[in-house]
Design a protein around this motif. Structure first.
Motif, mmCIF file in Angstrom:
data_model
loop_
_atom_site.group_PDB
_atom_site.id
_atom_site.type_symbol
_atom_site.label_atom_id
_atom_site.label_comp_id
_atom_site.label_asym_id
_atom_site.label_seq_id
_atom_site.Cartn_x
_atom_site.Cartn_y
_atom_site.Cartn_z
ATOM 1 N N PRO A 124 1.332 8.082 -2.859
ATOM 2 C CA PRO A 124 2.769 8.080 -3.160
ATOM 3 C C PRO A 124 3.393 6.709 -2.931
ATOM 4 N N VAL A 125 4.320 6.343 -3.789
ATOM 5 C CA VAL A 125 5.071 5.087 -3.765
ATOM 6 C C VAL A 125 4.170 3.904 -4.129
ATOM 7 N N LEU A 126 3.081 3.702 -3.379
ATOM 8 C CA LEU A 126 2.210 2.555 -3.624
ATOM 9 C C LEU A 126 1.581 2.604 -5.009
ATOM 10 N N SER A 127 1.179 3.796 -5.455
ATOM 11 C CA SER A 127 0.541 3.921 -6.764
ATOM 12 C C SER A 127 1.498 3.622 -7.903
ATOM 13 N N ASP A 128 2.813 3.693 -7.624
ATOM 14 C CA ASP A 128 3.816 3.499 -8.671
ATOM 15 C C ASP A 128 4.336 2.065 -8.747
ATOM 16 N N ILE A 129 3.868 1.190 -7.849
ATOM 17 C CA ILE A 129 4.317 -0.208 -7.894
ATOM 18 C C ILE A 129 3.784 -0.862 -9.156
ATOM 19 N N TRP A 130 4.654 -1.578 -9.846
ATOM 20 C CA TRP A 130 4.250 -2.213 -11.101
ATOM 21 C C TRP A 130 3.105 -3.186 -10.851
ATOM 22 N N LEU A 131 2.116 -3.110 -11.652
ATOM 23 C CA LEU A 131 0.922 -3.938 -11.639
ATOM 24 C C LEU A 131 0.038 -3.681 -10.416
ATOM 25 N N LEU A 132 0.597 -3.833 -9.198
ATOM 26 C CA LEU A 132 -0.221 -3.640 -8.005
ATOM 27 C C LEU A 132 -0.685 -2.198 -7.851
ATOM 28 N N GLY A 133 0.155 -1.244 -8.283
ATOM 29 C CA GLY A 133 -0.190 0.170 -8.163
ATOM 30 C C GLY A 133 -1.510 0.506 -8.846
ATOM 31 N N PRO A 134 -1.604 0.293 -10.172
ATOM 32 C CA PRO A 134 -2.871 0.605 -10.854
ATOM 33 C C PRO A 134 -4.016 -0.319 -10.478
ATOM 34 N N LEU A 135 -3.711 -1.530 -9.988
ATOM 35 C CA LEU A 135 -4.776 -2.461 -9.618
ATOM 36 C C LEU A 135 -5.392 -2.143 -8.261
ATOM 37 N N LEU A 136 -4.609 -1.621 -7.332
ATOM 38 C CA LEU A 136 -5.084 -1.471 -5.957
ATOM 39 C C LEU A 136 -5.061 -0.047 -5.412
ATOM 40 N N PHE A 137 -4.238 0.820 -5.952
ATOM 41 C CA PHE A 137 -3.989 2.098 -5.290
ATOM 42 C C PHE A 137 -4.284 3.319 -6.148
ATOM 43 N N LYS A 138 -5.167 3.193 -7.124
ATOM 44 C CA LYS A 138 -5.507 4.347 -7.962
ATOM 45 C C LYS A 138 -7.015 4.473 -8.166
ATOM 46 N N PHE A 139 -7.784 4.209 -7.113
ATOM 47 C CA PHE A 139 -9.231 4.380 -7.168
ATOM 48 C C PHE A 139 -9.619 5.651 -6.413
ATOM 49 N N ASP A 140 -10.850 6.101 -6.639
ATOM 50 C CA ASP A 140 -11.332 7.244 -5.869
ATOM 51 C C ASP A 140 -11.747 6.779 -4.474
ATOM 52 N N VAL A 141 -11.979 7.732 -3.594
ATOM 53 C CA VAL A 141 -12.203 7.425 -2.176
ATOM 54 C C VAL A 141 -13.475 6.612 -1.952
ATOM 55 N N LEU A 142 -14.501 6.788 -2.784
ATOM 56 C CA LEU A 142 -15.745 6.064 -2.557
ATOM 57 C C LEU A 142 -15.635 4.583 -2.920
ATOM 58 N N VAL A 143 -14.732 4.231 -3.819
ATOM 59 C CA VAL A 143 -14.497 2.815 -4.101
ATOM 60 C C VAL A 143 -13.956 2.134 -2.846
ATOM 61 N N TYR A 144 -12.985 2.776 -2.202
ATOM 62 C CA TYR A 144 -12.427 2.213 -0.968
ATOM 63 C C TYR A 144 -13.472 2.185 0.150
ATOM 64 N N LEU A 145 -14.306 3.224 0.201
ATOM 65 C CA LEU A 145 -15.352 3.259 1.226
ATOM 66 C C LEU A 145 -16.346 2.118 1.032
#
Length: 306
Positions: A124-145
């Motif tokens: 929430p909120v972070l995923s909706d930030i323009w440009l940064l949202g889709p670049l950083l906050f819309k991956f699945d959990v294993l990408v972050y892991l």
């Protein structure tokens, strides 16, 4: 901008299985063991994870099953190479061939039926930030892991006693044994960990990356992961850079085909592998630096009683 976002996100997703497999192999090689069977362990992990998902088990169980399958397969290699002192190159190649055959057998009845896939996390909120949202906050959990494992691995190797012991075993198992450490047991643990990571990488390929079973679906990624460890000079942060490089080449060749670049599709499909060869050739020119970086006891057998 949409094209840039698509290439960046695709690159990170393509880099994820490479990161898992390469970070696992880095730990294995830091212990002085060379396991060339990453491709086979990835394929078996992919097949088992897909089988579990195909039969209605949860995604969590599928990923755990894939990691355990890779670990058990690595255990076979460990017995042959560490206990029976077989040639590690031959044992690893045999494991790669074994994994290819076993995964093909397991996947005989899968057909082209898709399974439930891993969904991106919507923060929430972070995923909706323009440009940064889709670049950083819309991956699945294993990408972050996978990304989190990079600094965790570097910290463990360089700032913990157990990491120091592992590196000592990789440099001189005789020294580690002389001061009271069980070098064979430590090498076993490293090989099993590397197998679990390779199995998890394969599970990601079948359940999250494609969600459809294709025989031989890793398509040489195990060998690229192996080359990444050398490319990175056995350093975790360089593994991340290499995984992004090769993942980016994979995605760029797909977009190149979609955009209709005036190159044969075979050339575009081979681009990531050509890049791997070129990079390794460039690295091998500095042989003195290579000798400084490689663990001194890599691929050398060790027997505790002699």
């Amino acid at each position: 901008m949409d094209l840039f976002i698509a290439i960046f996100t695709g690159t990170m997703i393509a880099a994820t299985p490479l990161l898992f497999a390469a970070l696992g192999e880095l730990i294995v090689e830091k212990s002085g063991v060379l396991n060339l069977g990453i491709e086979g362990m990835m394929l078996i992990g992919a097949a088992i994870a897909f089988w579990l998902s195909f039969n209605g088990y949860s995604l969590g169980i599928a990923f755990i099953g894939g990691a355990l399958a890779g670990m058990i397969t690595a255990g076979i290699f460990a017995v042959v190479a560490l206990s029976l002192l077989a040639n590690q190159y031959a044992a690893g190649l045999a494991l790669a061939i074994f994994g290819s055959g076993v995964s093909a057998m397991i996947g005989t009845g899968f057909g082209s039926t898709p399974v439930e896939t891993l969904r991106p996390i919507d923060i929430p909120v972070l995923s909706d930030i323009w440009l940064l949202g889709p670049l950083l906050f819309k991956f699945d959990v294993l990408v972050y892991l996978a990304i989190a494992l990079v600094p965790a691995t570097a910290w463990w190797l360089n700032h913990t006693k157990s990491g120091l012991v592992l590196r000592t075993v990789g440099e001189s198992p005789q020294t580690a044994h002389a001061i009271g450490y069980n070098a064979i047991r430590i090498r076993y643990a490293a090989v099993l960990y590397g197998g679990a990571m390779a199995g998890l990488a394969g599970a990601y390929m079948s359940v999250a990356y494609t969600a459809i079973w294709v025989e031989g679906m890793t398509a040489g990624r195990g060998w690229i992961a192996l080359s990444l460890v050398v490319f990175a000079s056995w350093r975790p942060y360089r593994v991340l850079a290499g995984a992004i490089l090769f993942g980016g080449m994979t995605i760029l060749q797909l977009h190149g085909q979609i955009l209709g670049l005036p190159l044969p599709s075979e050339v575009l499909s081979a681009a990531p592998y050509i890049a791997a060869i070129v990079v390794l050739v460039m690295i091998s020119q500095n042989r003195s630096r290579m000798r400084l970086d490689v663990p001194a006891s890599l691929a050398k057998p060790f027997r505790a009683d002699g």
